[in-house]
Design a protein around this motif. Structure first.
Motif, mmCIF file in Angstrom:
data_model
loop_
_atom_site.group_PDB
_atom_site.id
_atom_site.type_symbol
_atom_site.label_atom_id
_atom_site.label_comp_id
_atom_site.label_asym_id
_atom_site.label_seq_id
_atom_site.Cartn_x
_atom_site.Cartn_y
_atom_site.Cartn_z
ATOM 1 N N ALA A 144 -6.145 2.630 0.738
ATOM 2 C CA ALA A 144 -5.307 3.634 1.396
ATOM 3 C C ALA A 144 -5.991 4.173 2.658
ATOM 4 N N LEU A 145 -7.304 4.434 2.571
ATOM 5 C CA LEU A 145 -8.030 4.922 3.732
ATOM 6 C C LEU A 145 -8.150 3.843 4.807
ATOM 7 N N GLN A 146 -8.292 2.612 4.392
ATOM 8 C CA GLN A 146 -8.348 1.523 5.369
ATOM 9 C C GLN A 146 -7.029 1.405 6.124
ATOM 10 N N LEU A 147 -5.927 1.572 5.418
ATOM 11 C CA LEU A 147 -4.627 1.582 6.084
ATOM 12 C C LEU A 147 -4.520 2.773 7.035
ATOM 13 N N ALA A 148 -5.076 3.908 6.606
ATOM 14 C CA ALA A 148 -5.038 5.096 7.465
ATOM 15 C C ALA A 148 -5.829 4.872 8.751
ATOM 16 N N ARG A 149 -6.890 4.067 8.681
ATOM 17 C CA ARG A 149 -7.679 3.775 9.886
ATOM 18 C C ARG A 149 -6.846 3.064 10.941
ATOM 19 N N THR A 150 -5.926 2.220 10.497
ATOM 20 C CA THR A 150 -5.071 1.511 11.459
ATOM 21 C C THR A 150 -4.109 2.452 12.160
ATOM 22 N N MET A 151 -3.938 3.666 11.612
ATOM 23 C CA MET A 151 -3.031 4.644 12.215
ATOM 24 C C MET A 151 -3.786 5.808 12.841
ATOM 25 N N GLY A 152 -5.107 5.606 13.045
ATOM 26 C CA GLY A 152 -5.859 6.599 13.793
ATOM 27 C C GLY A 152 -6.786 7.477 12.992
ATOM 28 N N TRP A 153 -6.881 7.297 11.680
ATOM 29 C CA TRP A 153 -7.808 8.116 10.905
ATOM 30 C C TRP A 153 -9.235 7.838 11.373
ATOM 31 N N PRO A 154 -10.061 8.870 11.613
ATOM 32 C CA PRO A 154 -11.365 8.664 12.258
ATOM 33 C C PRO A 154 -12.523 8.339 11.328
ATOM 34 N N GLY A 155 -12.274 8.072 10.066
ATOM 35 C CA GLY A 155 -13.365 7.818 9.128
ATOM 36 C C GLY A 155 -14.115 6.531 9.425
ATOM 37 N N THR A 156 -15.308 6.429 8.852
ATOM 38 C CA THR A 156 -16.150 5.248 9.033
ATOM 39 C C THR A 156 -16.640 4.750 7.675
ATOM 40 N N VAL A 157 -17.264 3.579 7.700
ATOM 41 C CA VAL A 157 -17.835 2.981 6.487
ATOM 42 C C VAL A 157 -19.348 3.108 6.549
ATOM 43 N N ARG A 158 -19.941 3.543 5.429
ATOM 44 C CA ARG A 158 -21.396 3.718 5.369
ATOM 45 C C ARG A 158 -21.908 3.152 4.050
ATOM 46 N N TYR A 159 -23.100 2.543 4.114
ATOM 47 C CA TYR A 159 -23.725 2.044 2.875
ATOM 48 C C TYR A 159 -24.476 3.190 2.212
#
Length: 414
Positions: A252-267
């Motif tokens: 769901a968050l990955q889909l939100a990224r395609t619509m401008g959500w500013p989150g990132t992925v971190r290990y």
């Protein structure tokens, strides 16, 4: 560290019963020799292929096998000194997992990696043999389904956990004390095998299975707490987990990224997780859905009136599916659990889970594409990576909803 090819001896399907296995299967006649030979041949061929992929993956500390080379071996070196990993964010397992990580030490003539793979291969053979004695459709699903995950199952300890759960389920109907004790052992290794006693029929069987499971957990926990320090540190690390990119919430968050959500992925905490606005809300929603799953399972248990020999199998499969899709983490090795439980369901002609069980096969295949084949796309959130996660998690969600609907209709609906 060097590795050598470990060849899998084919299991002896159709041969005289192995001591102890007769207690774990149903009272079926011996498998016809031709069918037994076909199953053994496919098992040996696919497992050789999986081992070949594992050995060419990387003869070192990276790739899929890197977790065994580095992480598991590091834990082993700490555990042999009587202490659980302290302040290690990657240690998120119940204390019984120590038994698995220490087990390769019983084969001192092999390297740690070689011994771990040999034990995993042996666990795979035990699962196959037990399923073959219980019902060939289930054995075929396991034999053909596990290679869909490529070589990943032999570089994680989930096959060993699944072996305990499969034996517990196959035993719980006629030997509830044995089934319950195995379920308790499995729960101390990775929690979810305790769900194998969820669907036991009311009365003596349930009392015996649940009492044995409780006694097994209590006894093993006591021994481990006396023999090791920091036995319960895993609870602190587990509570700090976020939303992994492969979970339903992560999709769901990955889909939100395609619509401008500013989150990132971190290990962090041993996995790639999302960081950014609303991530904590998604994590809390996942926890709420897991609690809702517990409530539904308790309601199902209270309302159930019709029980068949397959009900314990079906209930365990539905429960693990529910907790998988509501989890903040859906690692590809979770499919090993689901393949094992789906296979147990198919050993009984009374099962209501055939369609849901078969959906696990494409889910496993897509999981292997997502990791390790196209994991960079999944991390980057490319259209290909996003599609893989949507399809895989969509299949799992569909299987979970269908599984619960069929279980309720067959046992609890008026």
């Amino acid at each position: 560290m060097t590795t050598h090819r470990i060849g899998p001896p084919p299991p002896s399907f159709g041969l005289p019963p192995v001591p102890g296995i007769t207690l774990l299967g149903t009272a079926r006649s011996r498998i016809r020799p031709r069918r037994a030979t076909a199953l053994a041949t496919v098992w040996a061929a696919t497992r050789l292929g999986m081992l070949g992929l594992l050995l060419v993956d990387h003869v070192g500390d990276s790739g899929v096998a890197g977790e065994v080379y580095t992480l598991y071996r590091r834990w082993y070196e700490q555990l042999v000194h009587g202490a659980f990993p302290l302040d290690d964010v990657t240690w998120q397992y119940p204390p019984g997992a120590a038994l698995v990580f220490l087990a390769p030490g019983a084969l001192p003539w092999l390297t740690y990696f070689q011994a771990f793979v040999a034990l995993t291969l042996a666990a795979d053979a035990v699962i196959t043999l037990a399923l073959a004695r219980a019902g060939l459709p289930g054995a075929w699903l396991w034999v053909c389904g596990l290679p869909l995950l490529l070589h990943l199952p032999y570089a994680r300890y989930d096959v060993m956990v699944t072996a305990v759960a499969v034996l517990a389920l196959l035993a719980v109907g006629k030997r509830p004390h044995i089934g319950g004790a195995l379920a308790g052992l499995g729960a101390m290794i990775k929690v979810w095998p305790l769900l194998t006693v969820l669907g036991t029929p009311p009365g003596r069987t349930t009392r015996a299975a649940w009492f044995s499971a409780t006694a097994s957990v209590t006894a093993l926990l006591t021994v481990l707490m006396l023999g090791f320090t920091h036995s319960l540190d895993f609870l602190r690390q587990q509570g700090a987990r976020g939303v992994q990119i492969e979970s339903l919430g992560g999709t769901a968050l990955q889909l939100a990224r395609t619509m401008g959500w500013p989150g990132t992925v971190r290990y962090q905490y041993g996995a790639f997780e999302f960081v950014g606005p609303y991530v904590s809300s998604i994590a809390r929603l996942s926890l709420f859905l897991s609690i809702a799953a517990v409530c539904w399972l308790l309601l199902w248990r209270a309302r159930s009136r019709r029980w068949t020999p397959a009900t314990p199998f079906d209930a365990a499969f539905a429960a693990v599916l529910l907790f998988t899709v509501t989890s903040r983490v859906i690692s590809p090795q979770y499919l090993v659990w689901l393949l094992g439980l789906a296979a147990v369901c198919l050993t009984s002609r009374h099962t209501t889970q055939r369609t849901a069980a078969l959906l696990i096969l494409p889910s496993a295949a897509v999981s292997a594409l997502a990791y390790p084949v196209l994991y960079d796309d999944v991390l980057a959130g490319t259209p290909v990576g996003l599609l893989l996660m949507v399809v895989r998690n969509g299949l799992l969600l569909t299987a979970a909803l269908l599984s619960c609907r069929r279980l309720w209709a067959a046992t609890a609906a008026r």
